[in-house]
Design a protein around this motif. Structure first.
Motif, short mmCIF file in Angstrom:
data_model
loop_
_atom_site.label_atom_id
_atom_site.label_comp_id
_atom_site.label_asym_id
_atom_site.label_seq_id
_atom_site.Cartn_x
_atom_site.Cartn_y
_atom_site.Cartn_z
N ASN A 134 -24.78 -22.10 46.82
CA ASN A 134 -24.70 -21.67 45.39
C ASN A 134 -25.69 -20.97 45.07
O ASN A 134 -27.21 -21.33 45.49
N THR A 135 -25.56 -19.68 44.60
CA THR A 135 -26.55 -18.74 44.27
C THR A 135 -26.32 -18.05 42.90
O THR A 135 -24.95 -17.93 42.66
N THR A 136 -27.43 -17.61 42.28
CA THR A 136 -26.98 -16.54 41.09
C THR A 136 -27.84 -15.59 41.26
O THR A 136 -29.05 -15.41 41.67
N VAL A 137 -27.27 -14.28 41.23
CA VAL A 137 -27.54 -13.00 41.53
C VAL A 137 -27.25 -12.10 40.34
O VAL A 137 -26.62 -12.19 39.34
N GLN A 138 -28.13 -10.85 40.25
CA GLN A 138 -28.05 -9.78 39.43
C GLN A 138 -27.00 -8.78 39.87
O GLN A 138 -26.65 -8.00 39.10
N SER A 139 -26.44 -8.98 41.11
CA SER A 139 -25.39 -8.06 41.54
C SER A 139 -24.01 -8.40 41.57
O SER A 139 -23.87 -9.66 41.29
N ASN A 140 -23.00 -7.84 42.18
CA ASN A 140 -21.61 -8.27 42.14
C ASN A 140 -21.17 -8.58 43.38
O ASN A 140 -20.05 -8.75 43.55
N SER A 141 -22.06 -8.86 44.16
CA SER A 141 -21.67 -9.56 45.54
C SER A 141 -22.87 -10.50 46.16
O SER A 141 -24.02 -10.33 45.46
N SER A 142 -22.48 -11.51 46.88
CA SER A 142 -23.69 -12.22 47.61
C SER A 142 -23.07 -12.73 48.76
O SER A 142 -21.90 -12.79 48.98
N SER A 143 -24.01 -13.32 49.78
CA SER A 143 -23.54 -13.72 51.16
C SER A 143 -24.12 -14.80 51.58
O SER A 143 -25.32 -15.31 50.69
N TYR A 144 -23.67 -15.49 52.37
CA TYR A 144 -24.35 -16.88 52.86
C TYR A 144 -23.93 -16.74 54.45
O TYR A 144 -22.60 -16.53 54.93
N VAL A 145 -24.99 -17.10 55.37
CA VAL A 145 -24.78 -17.11 56.75
C VAL A 145 -24.96 -18.51 57.12
O VAL A 145 -25.87 -19.20 56.87
N LEU A 146 -24.09 -18.88 58.16
CA LEU A 146 -23.65 -19.96 58.75
C LEU A 146 -24.31 -19.76 60.15
O LEU A 146 -23.72 -19.08 60.84
N THR A 147 -25.61 -20.17 60.34
CA THR A 147 -26.01 -19.94 61.80
C THR A 147 -25.62 -20.79 62.92
O THR A 147 -25.52 -22.26 62.57
N ALA A 148 -25.31 -20.30 64.01
CA ALA A 148 -25.12 -20.91 65.30
C ALA A 148 -23.81 -22.16 65.09
O ALA A 148 -24.11 -23.18 65.08
#
Length: 744
Positions: free
Chosen positions: A546-560
């Motif tokens: 969960n994250t709050t940003v000032q833009s209209n998109s957000s990403s999340y990376v699942l590593t390995a």
């Protein structure tokens, strides 16, 4: 010093031992005594008449050793309160009541105490009947009005809680509670003849007993002849401003008494305290109408006479009026002062003089005043009217010029969300009430309201479909008709756009995800006001990030990633509009890593390779045997030049796609001794099947029809050495191949 301390210690120890011995002896002595029972007797009986001598005897049945002489404590109780205590060695103890009175009535019991033992008797009631009739006495039977008399009420010999009452007929004059048998009191009696008597009540536990009434004593009261008379001049009906003379008079004989006082009273106001020697003169006023009273006093005696006076107004109370009643700043206003009525038999209209005041300051000596409304003219106005020395004032009127409404301010109350209702607030800092507010949109009236409370904010409900619509609202305020209308600026406020449906993107593309790679989830929305809270979920509703940003998109990376990371993924977007939106789910399948696939393939090849090798070796061995057999089958047994050889050859031509078959038949001469019977030199015949790929004329290649058998017939020459002593041999070898059909 040490020598002195040791004898003291020895003495203290001896005293302690002595006290302990005494205590132990006392406890042993009390232990030898047993109180079996306690009884109370009343003599001569439980119910007696007043004046009887009564004895209460407490009997104790006690057992003790023959060597001891016990001492007991006897306690007598009346109404459960200790009455008498005595200690004796006797087994009974009397208590005497001489000349019993009703006050001795009550509940009695006794108790015997010895050491820690205590035993009580049962409760017995003693009833004494016959209250004594009280005796009333006074210090005089004739008295002057206003004097006091001393009265004494006595119930000789009565005890207990007594309440005495003094009465004059049915009128109660005095009462008093006491533990004494008599009460004395000074009484003030009214005029005429008084019939005095007294009686008393006695409290018996929870009940009250009343005595008989005493004898009645007549007391004569001589009236004081001090009643005044009152005279008024010129009349009891006067006009305001007239002079009134009051005279109060008492009989001349009584007037000589120095204790006599005469007063003139009007309502609650004493006008004069010394009406004995002079009259009272006053100028009549309108509020003087009412009752005037002459009161003569001597000691505690007061007598009065009254007269009613009516005072007519010389002129009525002036009235102040402001015209118009509602005035805005920079407008003219007028003040008038007048009286509604006046006594024409005394004055005329011109005899009344007027004055107008502002905040108690004279501004004009006239009945009219005009000015231009403004802050300087605000204040309290009143006027006065005067005639023949009489001045009357009007009620004060507060004047405050109304203020034109100021330019209104337009704001919003709460958040503005596209597609949802919100409140628009219109408010003018200055302006007299009522203020009428109108909400306009692109100069069209949307709604209107009014405010009657100072600094009240008028609210309007509105809704917009796009953020740009917010600036189309304006507010109009007015409080004095259309000319006073003021328009606000356009409404500007932050607008919250609800988030659109999120789109979830996965990198790499689903289907190309292998173990060990990083999986990137990108959640984007087509619209929505920041800040935006993005939340990523797996199909099990497990929150990943969960994250709050000032833009209209957000990403999340699942590593390995691993195989356990396979499943459906989706995201949620939320902003201050408090309307969450979910994306469509995307299914991600995590496949094995490339090196794992290569490892599995290599492992499988290692398993299959030995099988292939074994099969190839077996096949090669079998084929070698067949080739050897074929070579043996085509070798001649000493053939002759004239012997015939029969061969069948088959050729395949793969490049033509057609199987051709060519047959060659060789025969010996017909005159050979083929039919000689029993010839020892008859040649042996051998049969074999041989397949030889040889070039053949393409024009003669026949169609392939199946498996053909090629026979080779070999005939050896008669008499050949190697076959001379052997019988005929036939060798047969069959190889399965697709061979062409023989050519006819």
């Amino acid at each position: 010093m040490q020598v002195k301390i040791q004898p003291c210690l020895r003495m203290g120890t001896f005293l302690l031992l002595f006290l302990f011995t005494l205590t132990s002896s006392a406890e042993e002595a009390h232990a030898d005594i047993i109180i079996k029972s306690v009884n109370l007797t009343i003599q001569p009986r439980n119910e007696v008449q007043r004046g009887t001598n009564v004895s209460l005897t407490c009997l104790a049945e006690v057992s003790y050793s023959a060597m001891s002489q016990p001492s007991h404590k006897y306690i007598f109780y009346k109404d459960y309160q200790p009455l008498h205590t005595k200690e004796t060695s006797n087994t009974e103890l009397p208590y005497f009541i001489s000349d019993a009175r009703v006050g001795h009535s009550g509940k009695y019991k006794c108790a015997v105490v010895n050491g820690k033992q205590k035993k009580e008797s049962s409760v017995k009631d003693l009833m004494v009947k016959g209250l004594q009739t009280p005796v009333l006495s006074v210090d005089k039977s004739v008295m002057r009005e206003g004097d006091v008399i001393t009265a004494n009420c006595m119930a000789e010999g009565e005890t207990g809680s007594l309440t005495f009452f003094f009465r004059d007929g049915d009128e109660e004059l005095y009462s008093e509670s006491t533990n004494n048998h008599q009460v004395q009191q000074k009484l003030s009696l009214s005029k005429g003849t008084s019939n005095l008597f007294c009686f008393y009540f006695i409290s018996l536990g929870g009940t009250m007993a009343q005595s008989n009434k005493s004898e009645v004593i007549k007391v004569n009261i001589q009236e004081l002849k001090i009643k005044p008379s009152i005279t008024v001049k010129p009349s009891t009906n006067v006009i305001e401003g007239d002079t009134i003379n009051f005279r109060c008079n008492v009989d001349m004989i009584q007037q000589k008494n120095s204790e006599l006082r005469i007063s003139l009273v009007h309502g609650r106001t004493t006008l004069s305290f010394n009406m004995t020697h002079k009259n009272y003169t006053m100028s009549a006023k309108a509020n003087d109408s009412g009752e005037f009273e002459c009161i003569s006093s001597m000691g505690n005696v007061h007598k009065s006479a009254s007269v009613s006076i009516t005072v007519k107004e010389l002129f009525s109370k002036p009235v102040l009026s402001i015209i118009p009643s509602s005035v805005f700043e920079r407008e003219r206003f007028h003040i008038n002062c007048h009286v509604k009525s006046f006594a024409s038999e005394r004055i005329q209209q011109d005899d009344i003089k007027y004055s107008i005041f502002k905040d108690n300051t004279l501004i004009i000596s006239n009945d009219r005043y005009s000015d231009t409304a403004g802050r300087a003219t605000n204040g309290k106005y009143m006027c006065s009217a005067e005639a023949k020395g009489i001045i009357k004032k009007s009620l004060a009127e507060l004047f405050e010029a109304k203020v034109l409404v100021s330019k209104p301010e337009i704001t919003v109350d709460g958040p503005v969300i596209v597609g949802k209702p919100f409140w628009i607030v219109c408010h003018s800092e200055n302006g007299s009430l009522p203020i009428f507010y109108t909400l306009k949109r692109k100069h069209f009236n949307g709604n209107w309201t009014d405010a009657y409370i100072h600094n009240n904010k008028s609210r309007f409900l509105a809704m917009i479909s796009t953020p740009a619509d917010i600036s189309s609202y304006l507010c109009e305020a007015k409080n004095n008709g259309p000319a006073s209308a003021k328009m606000s600026e356009r409404l500007y406020a932050p607008v919250i756009v609800p988030v659109g449906k999120p789109l979830l993107t996965v990198i790499p593309v689903p289907g190309n995800t292998e173990e060990g790679q990083d999986l990137t989830l990108i959640c984007g929305i087509p619209k929505g006001s920041p800040p935006i809270s993005f939340t990523f979920y797996r199909s099990t509703h497990t929150q990943l990030h969960n994250t709050t940003v000032q833009s209209n998109s957000s990403s999340y990376v699942l590593t390995a990633v691993t195989r356990q990371d396979s499943g459906s993924y989706y995201c949620r977007a939320l902003n201050s509009a408090e309307e969450a939106s979910m994306s469509d789910p995307i299914t991600v399948e995590v496949s094995l890593a490339t090196w794992k696939k290569a490892l599995i393939a290599a492992f499988c090849m290692l398993l299959v390779a030995p099988l292939i090798l074994v099969f190839a070796m077996r096949y090669k061995a079998k084929r070698g045997k067949k080739e050897m057999a074929a070579e043996l089958s085509v070798k001649p047994a000493s053939p002759k030049s004239d012997e015939s050889l029969t061969l069948s050859l088959t050729h395949d031509y793969p490049h033509t796609g057609v199987n051709e078959k060519e047959n060659v038949w060789s025969k010996g001469p017909p005159n050979v001794n083929q039919d000689s019977e029993g010839s020892p030199f008859e040649g042996d015949i051998e049969y074999t099947e041989v397949v030889h790929p040889q070039p053949v004329d393409p024009a003669r290649i026949p169609l392939r029809k199946g498996t053909d058998t090629v026979y080779s017939e070999l005939q050896t020459s008669q008499g050949a050495p190697e076959h001379m002593n052997h019988r005929s041999m036939v060798e047969y070898a069959e190889l399965n191949h697709d061979l062409p059909e023989p050519v006819e």
